[in-house]
Scaffold this motif. Structure first.
Motif, PDB file in Angstrom:
ATOM      1  N   LEU A 113       4.454  22.821  90.606  1.00  0.00           N
ATOM      2  CA  LEU A 113       3.088  22.796  91.126  1.00  0.00           C
ATOM      3  C   LEU A 113       3.021  23.878  92.189  1.00  0.00           C
ATOM      4  N   LEU A 114       2.190  24.883  91.952  1.00  0.00           N
ATOM      5  CA  LEU A 114       2.010  26.000  92.886  1.00  0.00           C
ATOM      6  C   LEU A 114       0.588  25.900  93.401  1.00  0.00           C
ATOM      7  N   THR A 115       0.431  25.453  94.653  1.00  0.00           N
ATOM      8  CA  THR A 115      -0.906  25.156  95.152  1.00  0.00           C
ATOM      9  C   THR A 115      -1.200  25.775  96.504  1.00  0.00           C
ATOM     10  N   ASP A 116      -2.448  26.209  96.636  1.00  0.00           N
ATOM     11  CA  ASP A 116      -2.958  26.649  97.927  1.00  0.00           C
ATOM     12  C   ASP A 116      -3.048  25.408  98.813  1.00  0.00           C
ATOM     13  N   ILE A 117      -3.017  25.593 100.118  1.00  0.00           N
ATOM     14  CA  ILE A 117      -3.158  24.451 101.021  1.00  0.00           C
ATOM     15  C   ILE A 117      -4.626  24.182 101.307  1.00  0.00           C
ATOM     16  N   LYS A 118      -5.355  25.197 101.721  1.00  0.00           N
ATOM     17  CA  LYS A 118      -6.737  25.007 102.169  1.00  0.00           C
ATOM     18  C   LYS A 118      -7.702  25.143 100.989  1.00  0.00           C
ATOM     19  N   MET A 119      -8.239  23.980 100.559  1.00  0.00           N
ATOM     20  CA  MET A 119      -9.189  23.930  99.442  1.00  0.00           C
ATOM     21  C   MET A 119     -10.181  22.801  99.696  1.00  0.00           C
ATOM     22  N   PRO A 120     -11.362  22.905  99.087  1.00  0.00           N
ATOM     23  CA  PRO A 120     -12.319  21.804  99.204  1.00  0.00           C
ATOM     24  C   PRO A 120     -11.896  20.621  98.318  1.00  0.00           C
ATOM     25  N   VAL A 121     -12.553  19.533  98.460  1.00  0.00           N
ATOM     26  CA  VAL A 121     -12.365  18.284  97.704  1.00  0.00           C
ATOM     27  C   VAL A 121     -11.052  17.611  98.076  1.00  0.00           C
ATOM     28  N   MET A 122      -9.928  18.174  97.689  1.00  0.00           N
ATOM     29  CA  MET A 122      -8.597  17.674  98.057  1.00  0.00           C
ATOM     30  C   MET A 122      -7.731  18.885  98.339  1.00  0.00           C
ATOM     31  N   ASP A 123      -7.178  18.961  99.548  1.00  0.00           N
ATOM     32  CA  ASP A 123      -6.366  20.128  99.882  1.00  0.00           C
ATOM     33  C   ASP A 123      -4.956  20.009  99.306  1.00  0.00           C
ATOM     34  N   GLY A 124      -4.193  21.081  99.457  1.00  0.00           N
ATOM     35  CA  GLY A 124      -2.853  21.138  98.881  1.00  0.00           C
ATOM     36  C   GLY A 124      -1.868  20.174  99.494  1.00  0.00           C
ATOM     37  N   ILE A 125      -2.063  19.812 100.754  1.00  0.00           N
ATOM     38  CA  ILE A 125      -1.166  18.844 101.407  1.00  0.00           C
ATOM     39  C   ILE A 125      -1.374  17.462 100.783  1.00  0.00           C
ATOM     40  N   ALA A 126      -2.644  17.038 100.686  1.00  0.00           N
ATOM     41  CA  ALA A 126      -2.946  15.731 100.085  1.00  0.00           C
ATOM     42  C   ALA A 126      -2.471  15.693  98.629  1.00  0.00           C
TER      43      ALA A 126
END
Length: 125
Positions: free
Chosen positions: A51-64
Motif C-alpha cells: 500500500l503506497l499512500t499519500d498522508i494528506k487526503m480528504p475523506v480518509m487520510d493516509g494515517i487513518a
C-alpha cells in the motif's frame, strides 16, 4: 511481480507513480482517497503486496488508512508519501506498521527504489 495499491488525491501524482512502478513490472491499482482505498483492500481481502499512500487526503487520510489496514491486514506492507513536514511528523510514531515515509517531490528513480526496498523487506519477513 507485486500487486500495489497507490493512493493519492492528486491524479497527476497517482499517474506519475503508477507509470514509474509499472516500469518494474508491478500490477497497479489506484484510489483517490483513503476510503476508496480501504474499500479496494477489503474487497480484495488484503490481496495487495504494498500500500503506497499519500498522508494528506480528504475523506480518509493516509494515517487513518494505514491504521485500519494494519489492524485488519497486518501482512500488507505500507509505504507513506508526503510533501508536508508536519504530516511526516505525524507518521513518526507508526514505525511498527509503516515501512517508511517518502518525501515529495521525489524523482522517479527514488520512488522505484523505495518501492523495491519495501517489497524486499516484506519478502525477508
Amino acid at each position: 511481480m507485486a500487486k500495489i495499491l497507490i493512493v493519492d488525491d492528486e491524479e497527476s501524482m497517482r499517474l506519475l507513480v503508477a507509470r514509474a512502478i509499472t516500469m518494474d513490472g508491478h500490477e497497479i491499482a489506484t484510489a483517490q482517497d483513503g476510503a476508496e482505498a480501504l474499500d479496494l483492500v477489503v474487497r480484495a481481502n488484503g490481496a495487495f503486496d504494498l500500500l503506497l499512500t499519500d498522508i494528506k487526503m480528504p475523506v480518509m487520510d493516509g494515517i487513518a488508512l494505514s491504521l485500519a489496514v494494519a489492524r485488519d491486514y497486518p501482512r500488507l506492507t505500507i509505504l507513506l508519501m508526503t510533501g508536508f513536514a508536519d504530516q511526516r511528523e505525524r507518521a513518526s510514531g507508526l514505525e511498527a506498521i509503516v515501512h517508511d515515509v517518502v518525501t515529495k517531490p521525489f524523482a522517479i528513480a527514488d520512488i522505484r527504489t523505495a518501492v523495491a526496498e519495501a517489497l524486499g523487506a516484506r519478502a525477508s519477513v
